[in-house]
Scaffold this motif. Structure first.
Motif, PDB file in Angstrom:
ATOM      1  N   ALA A   1      -3.004   8.466   7.726  1.00 31.90           N
ATOM      2  CA  ALA A   1      -3.092   9.799   8.346  1.00 31.90           C
ATOM      3  C   ALA A   1      -2.216  10.793   7.592  1.00 31.90           C
ATOM      4  N   ALA A   2      -1.041  10.336   7.141  1.00 34.53           N
ATOM      5  CA  ALA A   2      -0.138  11.235   6.403  1.00 34.53           C
ATOM      6  C   ALA A   2      -0.747  11.609   5.049  1.00 34.53           C
ATOM      7  N   VAL A   3      -1.373  10.638   4.378  1.00 35.61           N
ATOM      8  CA  VAL A   3      -2.012  10.914   3.073  1.00 35.61           C
ATOM      9  C   VAL A   3      -3.155  11.915   3.262  1.00 35.61           C
ATOM     10  N   GLN A   4      -3.943  11.702   4.301  1.00 36.04           N
ATOM     11  CA  GLN A   4      -5.078  12.587   4.567  1.00 36.04           C
ATOM     12  C   GLN A   4      -4.589  14.021   4.841  1.00 36.04           C
ATOM     13  N   ALA A   5      -3.569  14.148   5.681  1.00 40.66           N
ATOM     14  CA  ALA A   5      -3.032  15.473   6.017  1.00 40.66           C
ATOM     15  C   ALA A   5      -2.440  16.140   4.773  1.00 40.66           C
TER      16      ALA A   5
ATOM     17  N   GLY B   1       4.040  25.114  -2.582  1.00 33.30           N
ATOM     18  CA  GLY B   1       4.719  25.287  -1.295  1.00 33.30           C
ATOM     19  C   GLY B   1       4.773  23.994  -0.490  1.00 33.30           C
ATOM     20  N   ALA B   2       4.190  22.917  -1.035  1.00 38.09           N
ATOM     21  CA  ALA B   2       4.167  21.629  -0.311  1.00 38.09           C
ATOM     22  C   ALA B   2       5.079  20.652  -1.049  1.00 38.09           C
ATOM     23  N   GLY B   3       6.378  20.783  -0.794  1.00 36.53           N
ATOM     24  CA  GLY B   3       7.358  19.989  -1.520  1.00 36.53           C
ATOM     25  C   GLY B   3       7.165  18.502  -1.357  1.00 36.53           C
ATOM     26  N   SER B   4       6.871  18.064  -0.116  1.00 33.82           N
ATOM     27  CA  SER B   4       6.801  16.623   0.125  1.00 33.82           C
ATOM     28  C   SER B   4       5.654  15.994  -0.658  1.00 33.82           C
ATOM     29  N   ALA B   5       4.555  16.730  -0.845  1.00 29.90           N
ATOM     30  CA  ALA B   5       3.403  16.166  -1.553  1.00 29.90           C
ATOM     31  C   ALA B   5       3.770  15.830  -2.989  1.00 29.90           C
ATOM     32  N   TYR B   6       4.566  16.688  -3.623  1.00 38.63           N
ATOM     33  CA  TYR B   6       4.871  16.448  -5.034  1.00 38.63           C
ATOM     34  C   TYR B   6       6.108  15.571  -5.222  1.00 38.63           C
TER      35      TYR B   6
ATOM     36  N   GLY C   1       0.849  -1.177   0.000  1.00 39.84           N
ATOM     37  CA  GLY C   1       0.000   0.000   0.000  1.00 39.84           C
ATOM     38  C   GLY C   1       0.884   1.224   0.000  1.00 39.84           C
ATOM     39  N   ALA C   2       0.248   2.401  -0.024  1.00 42.76           N
ATOM     40  CA  ALA C   2       1.025   3.639  -0.034  1.00 42.76           C
ATOM     41  C   ALA C   2       1.797   3.786   1.272  1.00 42.76           C
ATOM     42  N   GLN C   3       2.967   4.388   1.181  1.00 46.66           N
ATOM     43  CA  GLN C   3       3.761   4.603   2.399  1.00 46.66           C
ATOM     44  C   GLN C   3       4.562   5.898   2.261  1.00 46.66           C
ATOM     45  N   PRO C   4       3.919   7.043   2.579  1.00 51.76           N
ATOM     46  CA  PRO C   4       4.661   8.301   2.505  1.00 51.76           C
ATOM     47  C   PRO C   4       5.913   8.234   3.384  1.00 51.76           C
ATOM     48  N   VAL C   5       6.945   8.974   2.972  1.00 53.38           N
ATOM     49  CA  VAL C   5       8.235   8.939   3.691  1.00 53.38           C
ATOM     50  C   VAL C   5       8.022   9.249   5.172  1.00 53.38           C
ATOM     51  N   GLY C   6       8.665   8.473   6.016  1.00 54.52           N
ATOM     52  CA  GLY C   6       8.622   8.731   7.460  1.00 54.52           C
ATOM     53  C   GLY C   6       7.474   8.034   8.162  1.00 54.52           C
ATOM     54  N   THR C   7       6.613   7.321   7.412  1.00 52.15           N
ATOM     55  CA  THR C   7       5.488   6.661   8.078  1.00 52.15           C
ATOM     56  C   THR C   7       5.814   5.196   8.333  1.00 52.15           C
ATOM     57  N   THR C   8       5.220   4.685   9.405  1.00 50.73           N
ATOM     58  CA  THR C   8       5.377   3.258   9.699  1.00 50.73           C
ATOM     59  C   THR C   8       3.981   2.713   9.978  1.00 50.73           C
TER      60      THR C   8
ATOM     61  N   TYR D   1       6.077  12.926  -3.142  1.00 49.99           N
ATOM     62  CA  TYR D   1       5.320  11.690  -2.856  1.00 49.99           C
ATOM     63  C   TYR D   1       4.669  11.140  -4.125  1.00 49.99           C
ATOM     64  N   LEU D   2       4.223  12.037  -5.034  1.00 52.87           N
ATOM     65  CA  LEU D   2       3.476  11.581  -6.222  1.00 52.87           C
ATOM     66  C   LEU D   2       4.268  10.564  -7.052  1.00 52.87           C
ATOM     67  N   PRO D   3       5.487  10.904  -7.553  1.00 51.00           N
ATOM     68  CA  PRO D   3       6.210   9.874  -8.314  1.00 51.00           C
ATOM     69  C   PRO D   3       6.592   8.666  -7.463  1.00 51.00           C
ATOM     70  N   ALA D   4       6.869   8.894  -6.176  1.00 47.77           N
ATOM     71  CA  ALA D   4       7.221   7.755  -5.315  1.00 47.77           C
ATOM     72  C   ALA D   4       6.047   6.794  -5.205  1.00 47.77           C
ATOM     73  N   SER D   5       4.843   7.347  -5.112  1.00 48.44           N
ATOM     74  CA  SER D   5       3.670   6.480  -4.953  1.00 48.44           C
ATOM     75  C   SER D   5       3.382   5.719  -6.249  1.00 48.44           C
ATOM     76  N   VAL D   6       3.664   6.336  -7.392  1.00 50.30           N
ATOM     77  CA  VAL D   6       3.460   5.621  -8.664  1.00 50.30           C
ATOM     78  C   VAL D   6       4.492   4.497  -8.778  1.00 50.30           C
TER      79      VAL D   6
END
Ligand SMILES: C[S@@+](CC[C@H](N)C(=O)[O-])C[C@H]1O[C@@H](n2cnc3c(N)ncnc32)[C@H](O)[C@@H]1O
Length: 248
Positions: free
Chosen positions: A21-25, A197-202, A7-14, A204-209
């Motif tokens: 919660a990180a995706v929602q935020a 202004g939200a660097g991590s979100a963009y 499943g998705a796993q944004p950086v820093g999440t376990t 995350y996009l290629p990382a999630s793909v």
């Protein structure tokens, strides 16, 4: 070969709860600029993908009583593409998302056209077993914390003969794939960071793909869960693609 534990796993999440919660935020934070950035970064080709997805299900959408949900509806463009194919006085489409900020922007577009906004998690839908004739999700499935749990939940809420459509990004092969990967991994995150202004979100996009299962794996998982007539149709040289499946 299935996608059981992924499943998705944004950086820093376990763990899954943390990832969700990180995706929602993240979506809450980018919601104000989401539509603008989406159209700039995709060159507005996403409009064509939503239209093609809705057209694929026109045989269901044309039935006034068909029960339909668009999951991970975000700011509502997939939902709007579905609504444009609904006849007058048709049953409302349920538009589900767990980001309040995204959903409120979606509701502003689709509420007056016959969709109901539902704030809920795609992995725990407030929909009874065997309800829906059609479930769509566009560019949302890839963000789920557990892909297999998501597919099981979609299977649960679909009625027998109900149909599923999952539109999401893919990674094309060949020279075009290399060029696209360069744009997607190097250029897109920079433009996204500058404009939102939200660097991590963009980032995350290629990382999630990159984490998202390849079509062969997704199709095998859909079948293992009980879907039939599973198919993947590439859109625009395979930059995106539509999974379709039927619950027998
Ligand atoms: C990239 S946006 C896509 C929005 C819209 N479908 C589109 O095509 O533009 C992904 C959306 O999925 C939602 N989402 C991600 N995971 C979710 C989950 N577990 N439950 C509900 N919504 C979720 C996010 O909040 C976000 O609004």
């Amino acid at each position: 070969m299935t996608v059981q534990t992924r499943g998705a796993q944004p950086v820093g999440t376990t763990g899954e709860q943390d990832a969700a919660a990180a995706v929602q935020a993240m979506f809450d934070s980018i919601a104000p600029r989401y539509d603008l950035l989406n159209h700039i970064l995709s060159g507005s080709i996403d409009r064509f993908w939503w239209w093609r997805t809705a057209r694929r299900f026109r045989h269901i959408l044309s039935h006034p009583q068909a029960r339909i949900a668009d999951i991970c509806c975000g700011t509502g463009d997939m939902t709007m593409a579905l609504l444009r194919r609904r006849p007058p006085l048709a049953a409302p489409v349920l538009a589900v998302d767990f980001s309040h900020q995204m959903l409120m922007r979606g509701a502003a577009k689709f509420a007056k056209h016959g969709a109901i906004a539902v704030e809920a998690d795609a992995l725990h839908l407030p929909i009874a077993d065997g309800t829906l004739q059609l479930l769509t999700t566009a560019f949302g499935f890839r963000n789920l914390a557990n892909y297999e749990a998501g597919l099981r939940e979609f299977h649960r809420v679909l009625a027998p003969e109900g149909e599923l459509g999952i539109l999401d990004f893919s990674e094309p092969g060949g020279i075009l794939g290399k060029l696209y990967a360069f744009y997607f991994r190097r250029i897109l995150p920079r433009i996204g960071r500058l404009l939102s202004g939200a660097g991590s979100a963009y980032a995350y996009l290629p990382a999630s793909v990159g984490r998202f299962p390849a079509p062969r794996e997704m199709l095998a998982t859909l079948e293992s869960i009980g879907f039939r007539d599973v198919r993947w149709t590439p859109f625009t040289f395979g930059i995106a693609g539509l999974y379709t499946a039927r619950k027998p």
